[in-house]
Enzyme design. Structure first.
Site, PDB file in Angstrom:
ATOM      1  N   ALA A  21       0.850  -1.199   0.000  1.00 13.31           N
ATOM      2  CA  ALA A  21       0.000   0.000   0.000  1.00 13.31           C
ATOM      3  C   ALA A  21       0.882   1.245   0.000  1.00 13.31           C
ATOM      4  CB  ALA A  21      -0.936  -0.023   1.201  1.00 13.31           C
ATOM      5  N   SER A  22       0.265   2.396   0.247  1.00 10.80           N
ATOM      6  CA  SER A  22       0.981   3.664   0.114  1.00 10.80           C
ATOM      7  C   SER A  22       2.019   3.880   1.208  1.00 10.80           C
ATOM      8  CB  SER A  22      -0.018   4.821   0.127  1.00 10.80           C
ATOM      9  OG  SER A  22      -0.801   4.786   1.307  1.00 10.80           O
ATOM     10  N   ILE A  23       1.801   3.307   2.384  1.00 13.11           N
ATOM     11  CA  ILE A  23       2.691   3.559   3.512  1.00 13.11           C
ATOM     12  C   ILE A  23       3.529   2.345   3.879  1.00 13.11           C
ATOM     13  CG2 ILE A  23       2.655   3.938   6.026  1.00 13.11           C
ATOM     14  CD1 ILE A  23       0.635   6.078   5.641  1.00 13.11           C
ATOM     15  N   ALA A  24       2.991   1.157   3.691  1.00 10.63           N
ATOM     16  CA  ALA A  24       3.687  -0.048   4.144  1.00 10.63           C
ATOM     17  C   ALA A  24       3.322  -1.228   3.260  1.00 10.63           C
ATOM     18  CB  ALA A  24       3.331  -0.340   5.604  1.00 10.63           C
ATOM     19  N   GLN A  25       4.033  -2.333   3.462  1.00 13.66           N
ATOM     20  CA  GLN A  25       3.685  -3.583   2.789  1.00 13.66           C
ATOM     21  C   GLN A  25       3.716  -4.716   3.802  1.00 13.66           C
ATOM     22  OE1 GLN A  25       6.687  -3.648  -0.301  1.00 13.66           O
ATOM     23  NE2 GLN A  25       7.912  -5.170   0.776  1.00 13.66           N
ATOM     24  N   VAL A  26       3.060  -5.825   3.464  1.00 13.28           N
ATOM     25  CA  VAL A  26       2.871  -6.934   4.402  1.00 13.28           C
ATOM     26  C   VAL A  26       3.535  -8.195   3.851  1.00 13.28           C
ATOM     27  CG1 VAL A  26       1.185  -8.378   5.589  1.00 13.28           C
ATOM     28  CG2 VAL A  26       0.713  -5.945   5.243  1.00 13.28           C
ATOM     29  N   LYS A  76       4.187  -6.373   8.959  1.00 15.23           N
ATOM     30  CA  LYS A  76       3.974  -5.132   8.215  1.00 15.23           C
ATOM     31  C   LYS A  76       5.209  -4.249   8.377  1.00 15.23           C
ATOM     32  CE  LYS A  76       0.396  -1.558   7.687  1.00 15.23           C
ATOM     33  NZ  LYS A  76      -0.936  -1.110   8.187  1.00 15.23           N
ATOM     34  N   ASP A 109     -11.709   2.211   8.410  1.00 16.78           N
ATOM     35  CA  ASP A 109     -11.332   1.857   7.036  1.00 16.78           C
ATOM     36  C   ASP A 109     -11.850   0.453   6.714  1.00 16.78           C
ATOM     37  OD1 ASP A 109     -10.179   2.446   4.612  1.00 16.78           O
ATOM     38  OD2 ASP A 109      -8.160   1.820   5.185  1.00 16.78           O
TER      39      ASP A 109
END
Length: 510
Positions: free
Chosen positions: A135-140, A155, A290
């Site tokens: 995503a825009s801020i982090a990845q998993v 994350k 969200d």
């Protein structure tokens, strides 16, 4: 610094919106006044060749935002919670700005984990996959703990994401100031507050320890609730840039066909999701902000699994009671009571006509209730409400906007499972239970006890506060004013009030 150097960033933004065809769409959606349209065109059209091209397969505004990078994608996600600013249709488009960025290298993620946790990844996790969501801020990443063998989700923040966001947020503030200066009428929508809300949200998401705390609190609030699961954070493997939590195994709510194939009752699931959200918002005042399909799964036993707690909504107890009464007013179609709640809460200026406001609310509610269940839409209701609020001079309330937008998202999720869901019938038992518990005699006794407890704690401070108030009153007294005569009647009233307050305190405390 929010200075003129940000003009270049705004020019690049305007040029990208012009090149992708998003400028006209965005200005129309926000019903921008003429002077704002002229300024936007001046910043964009002559420089359109400098704009990013973007992905032609995406809608214009989504195409422009994704081309401009992570901060703009996140800002688009936040704006999707503000249909009062961008319109319901555009807000719906922006709500799909999820997982639109390519992942950064897994090796970089491992280096960040080692730097934060102080141990090589191979010592912490026996298995560690490539990114499963970016995503825009982090990845998993999907991983397995080396010590316990438990499967977990890890994350990791994007490298240097804080610096990139700070630079773009600075430009957003500058742009908001320009909009309010060019068009005073836009101040009702609070552009500067919208950007500040965005900055506060991003700052919270840039520290994954805060997201872990939100997940922990949400799990604590819902531990006695049926049919919901919350992946718990693993605090020993969590830091500012790394969040480790339980792995959530289930079917994404975006895959309705798979949910039906697994034998789940989609109608029951749709009602459950709506009721869980309302329960958390009204009962706890702390809700998942969200709740799109990407952050929800269905467990094999039919439970709803919620995760990704970067955006959370909070509502104080007074506002929750007001919101419940507003919902109940619509459900009961009692528009006079509904208008009265708005005035008593201070949402509508006192100089407006309550009867006219009640008629306007009737015009909002009656078409909804006269429609078939499949046509009843919270999005339409909010669209009408925003028109009414603008006409009666109501100020935008940020905490309620997030609640209302999340309600729209939840409705969309529920409708994807059951297109014929009647949201009012599903909401009614939750709202009625809350009102019985918080607006009846039991609530009055509970409030009285809390008032008494507050007074009891403050009693040691009372002599000093009273003495200080008397001293200040004497300092502010006019020298020429003649001294007041002693009044036995005033003294008796004052003593009686004090005794009555003390008696109430003792009675409740007993």
């Amino acid at each position: 610094m929010r200075g003129p150097h940000n003009i270049w960033r705004l020019i690049r933004t305007g040029a990208t919106f012009e090149r992708t065809g998003a400028m006209g769409v965005a200005l129309d959606a926000m019903d921008a006044p003429r002077n704002v349209r002229v300024a936007a065109r001046v910043l964009g059209w002559p420089f359109r060749w400098l704009g990013y091209k973007g992905d032609p397969s995406l809608p214009p505004v989504t195409r422009a935002i994704t081309a401009l990078g992570p901060a703009y994608i996140k800002f688009g996600q936040i704006l999707s919670t503000r249909p009062d600013v961008v319109g319901v249709e555009l807000a719906d488009q922006l709500s799909y700005l999820q997982d639109k960025l390519p992942p950064f290298p897994t090796e970089t993620a491992k280096q960040m984990i080692q730097a934060d946790l102080g141990r090589p990844v191979d010592q912490v996790f026996s298995e560690f996959s490539d990114s499963v969501a970016a995503a825009s801020i982090a990845q998993v990443h999907r991983a397995r703990r080396a010590d316990t063998g438990q499967e977990v989700a890890v994350k990791v923040l994007r490298p240097n994401i804080g610096t990139a966001f700070a630079r773009d947020i600075d430009a957003f503030h500058f742009g908001a100031n320009m909009i309010e200066a060019l068009s005073p009428a836009t101040r009702r929508l609070r552009p500067k507050d919208v950007v500040q809300h965005f900055e506060d949200t991003v700052n919270g998401e840039l520290d994954l320890r805060l997201e872990a705390a939100s997940a922990s609190l949400f799990a604590e609030n819902t531990r006695d609730d049926a049919h919901i699961q919350v992946p718990m954070p693993h605090w020993g493997l969590t830091s500012r840039r790394v969040l480790t939590s339980d792995w959530a195994e289930g079917i994404s709510l975006g895959n309705v066909a798979a949910i039906r194939a697994a034998g789940h009752d989609t109608s029951l699931l749709a009602e459950r999701i709506l009721q869980l959200f309302l329960s958390h918002a009204l009962r706890d005042g702390f809700f998942h902000g969200d709740m799109h399909q990407g952050n929800l799964k269905v467990a094999p036993n039919g439970d709803v699994i919620a995760y990704d707690f970067g955006i959370m909504g909070e509502i104080d107890e007074y506002t929750r009671r007001v919101y419940a009464e507003i919902l109940m007013g619509f459900i009961r179609r009692d528009y006079d009571a509904l208008a009265r709640v708005h005035f008593e809460a201070g949402y509508v200026p006192r100089d407006r006509d309550p009867a006219a406001f009640a008629r306007a609310l009737r015009a909002v509610g009656e078409p909804i209730f006269g429609a078939d269940a499949s046509q009843i839409s919270m999005a339409n209701l909010l669209g009408y409400l925003f028109e009414v609020t603008e006409r009666f001079g109501m100020q935008t309330r940020t905490e309620l906007i997030l609640l209302q937008r999340t309600m729209v998202v939840v409705e969309g999720v529920a409708r994807s499972l059951d297109p014929n869901l009647n949201i009012w019938n599903a909401a009614r038992p939750v709202v009625e239970d809350y009102i019985k518990a918080n607006l009846g005699p039991r609530a009055f006794l509970k409030d009285s006890q809390r008032i008494a407890q507050t007074l009891q704690r403050a009693m040691p401070l009372m002599p000093g506060l009273i003495e200080d108030a008397i001293w200040r009153a004497r300092q502010q007294a006019k020298p020429a004013a003649p001294p007041k005569r002693f009044s036995w009647r005033s003294a008796a009233i004052g003593a009686g009030t004090s005794v009555a307050a003390l008696a109430l305190l003792l009675a409740v405390a007993a």
